[in-house]
Scaffold this motif. Sequence first.
Motif: not given
Length: 160
Positions: A26-35
Amino acid sequence: MFVILPLAACAAFYWLIFIQQSQRNPQADWREALIFTTIAAGVLVAISSEVLSLFTALNRWAVAGFWAGVLLLCGWGLFRSRANIRVPRFRVNLRLSAFTCLPENWLLLAIAFYVLVTLIVALLAPPNTNDSLQYHMSRVMHWAQQGSLAFYPTPIERQL
């Protein structure tokens, strides 16, 4: 249309990756998905170019068909994982008083300015450097004519 398809496919792929990360954490970061999305987009560009080149089908319609297929696959994945969709929150404090105390905001502003200036130059100025005029642009034109990334007869080895 040909520019919108890859952008829409990358956006759908980004949301698919972000939703999957959010369901696991639930604390996933949007930047990891963007990379991960940018890496996957680069891999997809390389694979599509090489595969379409094998069949001498490297043209607008084949590339558009490839990206339409990627978009359909991502849309199908988004449809199947439509539960627990949450919008990523971008935590950037852009109040004027915050610029005096947060160096991250100044860095973000500098990067945005640099990207904007580079975009304007790229849109307004054609390629006019020595190496692009001697062999880069002619190589791209040969690829477009052949529909393939294969070698072609030329006296200038740098074009190959």
